[in-house]
Design a protein around this motif. Sequence first.
Motif, PDB file in Angstrom:
ATOM      1  N   PRO A 196       0.815  -1.215   0.000  1.00 41.23           N
ATOM      2  CA  PRO A 196       0.000   0.000   0.000  1.00 41.23           C
ATOM      3  C   PRO A 196       0.849   1.267   0.000  1.00 41.23           C
ATOM      4  CG  PRO A 196      -0.919  -1.619   1.511  1.00 41.23           C
ATOM      5  CD  PRO A 196       0.402  -2.159   1.053  1.00 41.23           C
ATOM      6  N   LYS A 197       1.989   1.218   0.688  1.00 37.79           N
ATOM      7  CA  LYS A 197       2.873   2.385   0.701  1.00 37.79           C
ATOM      8  C   LYS A 197       3.386   2.680  -0.706  1.00 37.79           C
ATOM      9  CE  LYS A 197       7.133   4.139   2.814  1.00 37.79           C
ATOM     10  NZ  LYS A 197       8.240   3.843   3.766  1.00 37.79           N
ATOM     11  N   ALA A 198       3.779   1.623  -1.437  1.00 41.10           N
ATOM     12  CA  ALA A 198       4.266   1.812  -2.800  1.00 41.10           C
ATOM     13  C   ALA A 198       3.158   2.324  -3.707  1.00 41.10           C
ATOM     14  CB  ALA A 198       4.820   0.495  -3.351  1.00 41.10           C
ATOM     15  N   LEU A 199       1.943   1.808  -3.509  1.00 39.99           N
ATOM     16  CA  LEU A 199       0.815   2.257  -4.332  1.00 39.99           C
ATOM     17  C   LEU A 199       0.520   3.735  -4.103  1.00 39.99           C
ATOM     18  CD1 LEU A 199      -1.559  -0.818  -4.014  1.00 39.99           C
ATOM     19  CD2 LEU A 199      -0.330  -0.080  -6.068  1.00 39.99           C
ATOM     20  N   ARG A 200       0.602   4.177  -2.854  1.00 45.22           N
ATOM     21  CA  ARG A 200       0.371   5.598  -2.579  1.00 45.22           C
ATOM     22  C   ARG A 200       1.457   6.458  -3.225  1.00 45.22           C
ATOM     23  NH1 ARG A 200      -1.644   3.368   2.402  1.00 45.22           N
ATOM     24  NH2 ARG A 200       0.439   3.394   3.332  1.00 45.22           N
ATOM     25  N   LEU A 201       2.707   5.969  -3.178  1.00 51.53           N
ATOM     26  CA  LEU A 201       3.803   6.716  -3.810  1.00 51.53           C
ATOM     27  C   LEU A 201       3.600   6.789  -5.319  1.00 51.53           C
ATOM     28  CD1 LEU A 201       6.617   8.072  -3.807  1.00 51.53           C
ATOM     29  CD2 LEU A 201       7.616   5.764  -3.929  1.00 51.53           C
ATOM     30  N   TYR A 202       3.235   5.671  -5.938  1.00 57.24           N
ATOM     31  CA  TYR A 202       3.065   5.651  -7.386  1.00 57.24           C
ATOM     32  C   TYR A 202       1.894   6.518  -7.813  1.00 57.24           C
ATOM     33  CZ  TYR A 202       6.271   1.661  -7.128  1.00 57.24           C
ATOM     34  OH  TYR A 202       7.351   0.850  -6.888  1.00 57.24           O
ATOM     35  N   ASP A 203       0.898   6.639  -6.944  1.00 54.00           N
ATOM     36  CA  ASP A 203      -0.212   7.550  -7.220  1.00 54.00           C
ATOM     37  C   ASP A 203       0.283   8.994  -7.207  1.00 54.00           C
ATOM     38  OD1 ASP A 203      -2.629   8.891  -7.476  1.00 54.00           O
ATOM     39  OD2 ASP A 203      -3.279   8.469  -5.428  1.00 54.00           O
ATOM     40  N   GLU A 204       1.065   9.337  -6.203  1.00 50.14           N
ATOM     41  CA  GLU A 204       1.573  10.706  -6.087  1.00 50.14           C
ATOM     42  C   GLU A 204       2.459  11.079  -7.269  1.00 50.14           C
ATOM     43  OE1 GLU A 204       3.558  10.724  -2.382  1.00 50.14           O
ATOM     44  OE2 GLU A 204       1.734  10.457  -1.182  1.00 50.14           O
ATOM     45  N   LEU A 205       3.184  10.098  -7.804  1.00 50.31           N
ATOM     46  CA  LEU A 205       4.105  10.355  -8.915  1.00 50.31           C
ATOM     47  C   LEU A 205       3.439  10.211 -10.281  1.00 50.31           C
ATOM     48  CD1 LEU A 205       7.286   8.489  -7.593  1.00 50.31           C
ATOM     49  CD2 LEU A 205       6.833  10.940  -7.567  1.00 50.31           C
ATOM     50  N   GLY A 206       2.170   9.822 -10.295  1.00 51.44           N
ATOM     51  CA  GLY A 206       1.467   9.671 -11.567  1.00 51.44           C
ATOM     52  C   GLY A 206       1.774   8.391 -12.292  1.00 51.44           C
ATOM     53  N   LEU A 207       2.391   7.427 -11.593  1.00 50.72           N
ATOM     54  CA  LEU A 207       2.710   6.148 -12.227  1.00 50.72           C
ATOM     55  C   LEU A 207       1.498   5.226 -12.284  1.00 50.72           C
ATOM     56  CD1 LEU A 207       6.152   5.322 -10.600  1.00 50.72           C
ATOM     57  CD2 LEU A 207       5.762   5.928 -12.974  1.00 50.72           C
ATOM     58  N   LEU A 208       0.668   5.272 -11.257  1.00 43.20           N
ATOM     59  CA  LEU A 208      -0.457   4.355 -11.169  1.00 43.20           C
ATOM     60  C   LEU A 208      -1.574   5.078 -10.407  1.00 43.20           C
ATOM     61  CD1 LEU A 208      -1.371   1.471 -11.850  1.00 43.20           C
ATOM     62  CD2 LEU A 208      -0.492   0.738  -9.633  1.00 43.20           C
ATOM     63  N   THR A 209      -2.428   5.757 -11.130  1.00 45.63           N
ATOM     64  CA  THR A 209      -3.502   6.546 -10.526  1.00 45.63           C
ATOM     65  C   THR A 209      -4.705   5.664 -10.242  1.00 45.63           C
ATOM     66  OG1 THR A 209      -2.760   8.475 -11.774  1.00 45.63           O
ATOM     67  CG2 THR A 209      -4.962   8.572 -10.831  1.00 45.63           C
ATOM     68  N   PRO A 210      -5.253   5.707  -9.026  1.00 41.49           N
ATOM     69  CA  PRO A 210      -6.426   4.880  -8.715  1.00 41.49           C
ATOM     70  C   PRO A 210      -7.597   5.200  -9.637  1.00 41.49           C
ATOM     71  CG  PRO A 210      -5.485   5.856  -6.729  1.00 41.49           C
ATOM     72  CD  PRO A 210      -4.817   6.515  -7.885  1.00 41.49           C
TER      73      PRO A 210
END
Length: 359
Positions: free
Chosen positions: A17-31
Amino acid sequence: MELLTIGAFSKASRLSPKALRLYDELGLLTPARVDPANGYRFYAPGQLERAQLVAWLRRLGMPLARIREVGELDAAAAAQEVRAFWARIEADTTARRDLATFLIDHLTWKDPVMSSTTNPLHLRYAALSDTGLVRDSNQDTAYAGSRLLAVADGFGPAGAPVSAAAVEVLKRLEGDSIPAGDLLNVLGDAIEQAQQAVRGVASSGPAPQEAGTTLTAMLWTGSQLALVHIGDSRAYLLRNGELFQITHDHTLVQSMVDEGRITADEATSHPQRSLLMRALVEASDAAADIRLHDARPGDRYLLCSDGLSAVVATEDLHQVLSAVADPEQAVRELITLANRAGGPDNVSCVVADVLELQQ
């Protein structure tokens, strides 16, 4: 379509979940959706493929910024980017392996010349430089002595004095007795001094930012040759009938070959094949390659500017180096081959044989 909570998506994608939140912030994987009231993230099952791609690329060590770029490409283009990235990793690994080999040899070095069971080795050498058939002047410098072999290919308005200045710095090492433990530092210092000499000469001429030189040199230690290399001049080794290129060109097209963007054959005719990525220039501190080569009786080394290697096929270099025993005659024939091929550039070469002194 039923959305997955971040916990469920984390389990399915094997991303925390921590990685998913980071990737969301960076625009790599938006929910797919974020609850406006509590900020909970929800993901679509179709996003698992993108999540797995991100995870795999991270395992390769690809930087997040580049992963974001790859994620925007179609499959074919993304595959090409991954291929290019991994080719660069392999090239960097090779460079680090060479440095590690140098350090291992450097730290465990023992001079076989001091061994009672080994006859001393020495060099027989010749150097020659020619203007070629097209250029008005010769900006190359070629030198061969009992301890130093060097070729420098100058460019820009002050190319000739710049290449001469770089080689002149290394010639100072010929009279020095260098302890094995100091070899790495001495070579590093010599390159820094050559860089300073290039700056000094270039700054006093017109367009100093355009002047510079390649430098490929080998310093004889008595049983080994310490190689210093920057640019696209080359060093070759003829051993047991086989010819090996022992330097790596610091050019744009070679980096493209390393990254898998073009083939080696395509590089030979690429319009930017002469564009250097590293050289001794007025405004750069680019690092030179440094490594050791164990010398064996019967070895033959060729150092040359690209005025030879760019116009004469490797098999023709091999033929001359294998067939012509005398270094003086060999350098003359090599330059003749370059001029027969049109002589479009200055051409310089050094040929040196490793011989055993009979006692």
